[in-house]
Design a protein around this motif. Sequence first.
Motif, PDB file in Angstrom:
ATOM      1  N   PHE A  34       5.359   1.210  -8.379  1.00  0.00           N
ATOM      2  CA  PHE A  34       4.955   2.140  -6.876  1.00  0.00           C
ATOM      3  C   PHE A  34       6.553   2.709  -6.415  1.00  0.00           C
ATOM      4  O   PHE A  34       6.874   2.204  -7.245  1.00  0.00           O
ATOM      5  CB  PHE A  34       5.385   0.261  -5.515  1.00  0.00           C
ATOM      6  CG  PHE A  34       4.230  -0.371  -5.985  1.00  0.00           C
ATOM      7  CD1 PHE A  34       3.348  -0.361  -4.956  1.00  0.00           C
ATOM      8  CD2 PHE A  34       4.069  -1.261  -6.951  1.00  0.00           C
ATOM      9  CE1 PHE A  34       2.144  -1.117  -5.532  1.00  0.00           C
ATOM     10  CE2 PHE A  34       3.155  -2.101  -7.708  1.00  0.00           C
ATOM     11  CZ  PHE A  34       2.176  -1.959  -5.902  1.00  0.00           C
ATOM     12  N   ALA A  35       6.664   3.497  -5.562  1.00  0.00           N
ATOM     13  CA  ALA A  35       8.041   4.194  -5.210  1.00  0.00           C
ATOM     14  C   ALA A  35       7.917   3.737  -3.751  1.00  0.00           C
ATOM     15  O   ALA A  35       7.055   3.337  -2.949  1.00  0.00           O
ATOM     16  CB  ALA A  35       6.836   6.130  -5.170  1.00  0.00           C
ATOM     17  N   PHE A  48       5.838   1.377   0.507  1.00  0.00           N
ATOM     18  CA  PHE A  48       5.931   0.351  -0.525  1.00  0.00           C
ATOM     19  C   PHE A  48       4.409   1.559  -1.089  1.00  0.00           C
ATOM     20  O   PHE A  48       3.803   0.314  -0.973  1.00  0.00           O
ATOM     21  CB  PHE A  48       5.942  -1.335  -1.008  1.00  0.00           C
ATOM     22  CG  PHE A  48       5.821  -1.080  -2.365  1.00  0.00           C
ATOM     23  CD1 PHE A  48       7.758  -1.269  -2.594  1.00  0.00           C
ATOM     24  CD2 PHE A  48       5.172  -2.337  -2.772  1.00  0.00           C
ATOM     25  CE1 PHE A  48       7.535  -1.754  -4.156  1.00  0.00           C
ATOM     26  CE2 PHE A  48       5.315  -3.027  -3.657  1.00  0.00           C
ATOM     27  CZ  PHE A  48       7.066  -3.037  -4.279  1.00  0.00           C
ATOM     28  N   HIS A  49       4.543   1.967  -1.834  1.00  0.00           N
ATOM     29  CA  HIS A  49       3.318   3.284  -2.568  1.00  0.00           C
ATOM     30  C   HIS A  49       2.381   3.034  -3.676  1.00  0.00           C
ATOM     31  O   HIS A  49       3.270   3.506  -4.383  1.00  0.00           O
ATOM     32  CB  HIS A  49       3.226   4.602  -2.513  1.00  0.00           C
ATOM     33  CG  HIS A  49       2.000   5.109  -1.582  1.00  0.00           C
ATOM     34  ND1 HIS A  49       0.967   5.004  -3.099  1.00  0.00           N
ATOM     35  CD2 HIS A  49       1.489   5.916  -0.720  1.00  0.00           C
ATOM     36  CE1 HIS A  49      -0.113   5.532  -2.434  1.00  0.00           C
ATOM     37  NE2 HIS A  49       0.113   5.985  -0.817  1.00  0.00           N
ATOM     38  N   ALA A  50       1.806   2.491  -4.456  1.00  0.00           N
ATOM     39  CA  ALA A  50       1.473   2.150  -5.461  1.00  0.00           C
ATOM     40  C   ALA A  50       1.176   3.796  -6.330  1.00  0.00           C
ATOM     41  O   ALA A  50       0.433   4.897  -5.648  1.00  0.00           O
ATOM     42  CB  ALA A  50      -0.311   1.984  -5.624  1.00  0.00           C
ATOM     43  N   ASP A  53      -2.535   4.675  -7.123  1.00  0.00           N
ATOM     44  CA  ASP A  53      -4.102   4.155  -6.636  1.00  0.00           C
ATOM     45  C   ASP A  53      -2.729   5.099  -5.166  1.00  0.00           C
ATOM     46  O   ASP A  53      -2.520   4.473  -4.828  1.00  0.00           O
ATOM     47  CB  ASP A  53      -4.108   2.893  -6.410  1.00  0.00           C
ATOM     48  CG  ASP A  53      -5.484   2.771  -5.862  1.00  0.00           C
ATOM     49  OD1 ASP A  53      -6.057   3.382  -5.192  1.00  0.00           O
ATOM     50  OD2 ASP A  53      -5.030   1.577  -5.899  1.00  0.00           O
ATOM     51  N   PRO A  54      -3.849   6.294  -5.362  1.00  0.00           N
ATOM     52  CA  PRO A  54      -3.899   7.063  -3.867  1.00  0.00           C
ATOM     53  C   PRO A  54      -4.374   6.356  -2.643  1.00  0.00           C
ATOM     54  O   PRO A  54      -3.383   6.769  -1.233  1.00  0.00           O
ATOM     55  CB  PRO A  54      -4.368   8.106  -3.899  1.00  0.00           C
ATOM     56  CG  PRO A  54      -4.758   8.522  -5.469  1.00  0.00           C
ATOM     57  CD  PRO A  54      -5.399   6.458  -5.972  1.00  0.00           C
ATOM     58  N   SER A  55      -5.345   4.692  -2.448  1.00  0.00           N
ATOM     59  CA  SER A  55      -5.401   4.206  -1.085  1.00  0.00           C
ATOM     60  C   SER A  55      -4.135   2.849  -1.064  1.00  0.00           C
ATOM     61  O   SER A  55      -4.795   2.176   0.020  1.00  0.00           O
ATOM     62  CB  SER A  55      -6.956   3.975  -1.797  1.00  0.00           C
ATOM     63  OG  SER A  55      -7.246   2.458  -2.589  1.00  0.00           O
ATOM     64  N   LEU A  56      -3.291   2.560  -1.986  1.00  0.00           N
ATOM     65  CA  LEU A  56      -2.864   1.242  -2.121  1.00  0.00           C
ATOM     66  C   LEU A  56      -1.398   2.246  -1.539  1.00  0.00           C
ATOM     67  O   LEU A  56      -0.531   2.239  -2.394  1.00  0.00           O
ATOM     68  CB  LEU A  56      -2.670   0.884  -3.623  1.00  0.00           C
ATOM     69  CG  LEU A  56      -2.556  -0.661  -3.103  1.00  0.00           C
ATOM     70  CD1 LEU A  56      -3.125  -1.711  -2.547  1.00  0.00           C
ATOM     71  CD2 LEU A  56      -1.578  -1.240  -4.459  1.00  0.00           C
ATOM     72  N   ILE A 111       9.312  -8.828  -1.542  1.00  0.00           N
ATOM     73  CA  ILE A 111       9.348  -8.367  -2.483  1.00  0.00           C
ATOM     74  C   ILE A 111      10.568  -8.162  -3.014  1.00  0.00           C
ATOM     75  O   ILE A 111      11.694  -7.556  -1.739  1.00  0.00           O
ATOM     76  CB  ILE A 111       8.741  -6.350  -2.490  1.00  0.00           C
ATOM     77  CG1 ILE A 111       7.235  -6.030  -1.990  1.00  0.00           C
ATOM     78  CG2 ILE A 111       8.711  -6.253  -3.540  1.00  0.00           C
ATOM     79  CD1 ILE A 111       5.850  -7.303  -2.471  1.00  0.00           C
ATOM     80  N   VAL A 112      11.350  -8.506  -4.335  1.00  0.00           N
ATOM     81  CA  VAL A 112      12.122  -7.860  -4.261  1.00  0.00           C
ATOM     82  C   VAL A 112      12.342  -7.524  -5.808  1.00  0.00           C
ATOM     83  O   VAL A 112      11.608  -7.431  -6.505  1.00  0.00           O
ATOM     84  CB  VAL A 112      13.543  -9.572  -4.011  1.00  0.00           C
ATOM     85  CG1 VAL A 112      14.619  -9.673  -4.940  1.00  0.00           C
ATOM     86  CG2 VAL A 112      12.633 -10.861  -3.590  1.00  0.00           C
TER      87      VAL A 112
END
Lengths: 139, 80
Positions: A34-35, A48-50, A53-56, A111-112
């Motif tokens: 994740f970015a 919090f971007h996968a 997976d562009p959609s998550l 999320i830690v």
Amino acid sequence: MLLESERLGQLEVDEESIITVPEGLLGFEDRTRFALIPADELGAYTWFHAIDDPSLAFLAVVPGFFFDDYAPDLPAGDVTALDLTDPADAQVLCLVTIAGDAITANLMGPIVVNVRSRLGRQVVLPDQGYGAREPLGGG
Amino acid sequence: MLVLSRKPGESIVVGGEITVTVLEVRGDMVRVGIDAPRSIAVHRKEVHDELMAANRDAAASPATPLDRLPRPQVERRHGG
């Protein structure tokens, strides 16, 4: 690297902003990278971007901006899994859900992130009095 | 589903490194002890399901302009 995002379009993300979440998130176990993408100037909201997976994408908040009394106690197993030797290295993010007028944050399963090792994990805190859908108050 | 009968004090081994022991049976309540490596998450199913649903709903949240979201409480911010 170039990140493809259905929500945000194409954007360049710094390799150093990429978090590895070895076990994924509950229900999304197959997405492990994740970015962290700042969503506002204050740093209260973050995407919090996968990576794969562009959609998550999840909108997350730094809980200290919204929940004064939030002080989760990390179980020892999570501390070990995150390789957290210094508590100051822990960054906590709470995923936001928007459903109509209801805007809530998940304080039970934050999320830690170990900002030093760039390892992340969704920790599960069922017995600390925090809900998975706590109304996100505002100032 | 594999079904096994156990008495209090008896155990089941799963995958060689997870041991589930029946500790006590009282009325309709069974107390269970679980020994598992720390890397394996063990949670009550309802907690697991609640968080999974919360994650799904979070991922499905509609795109919303930031100015329609609650504003952070900057002056009262502490570490997070």
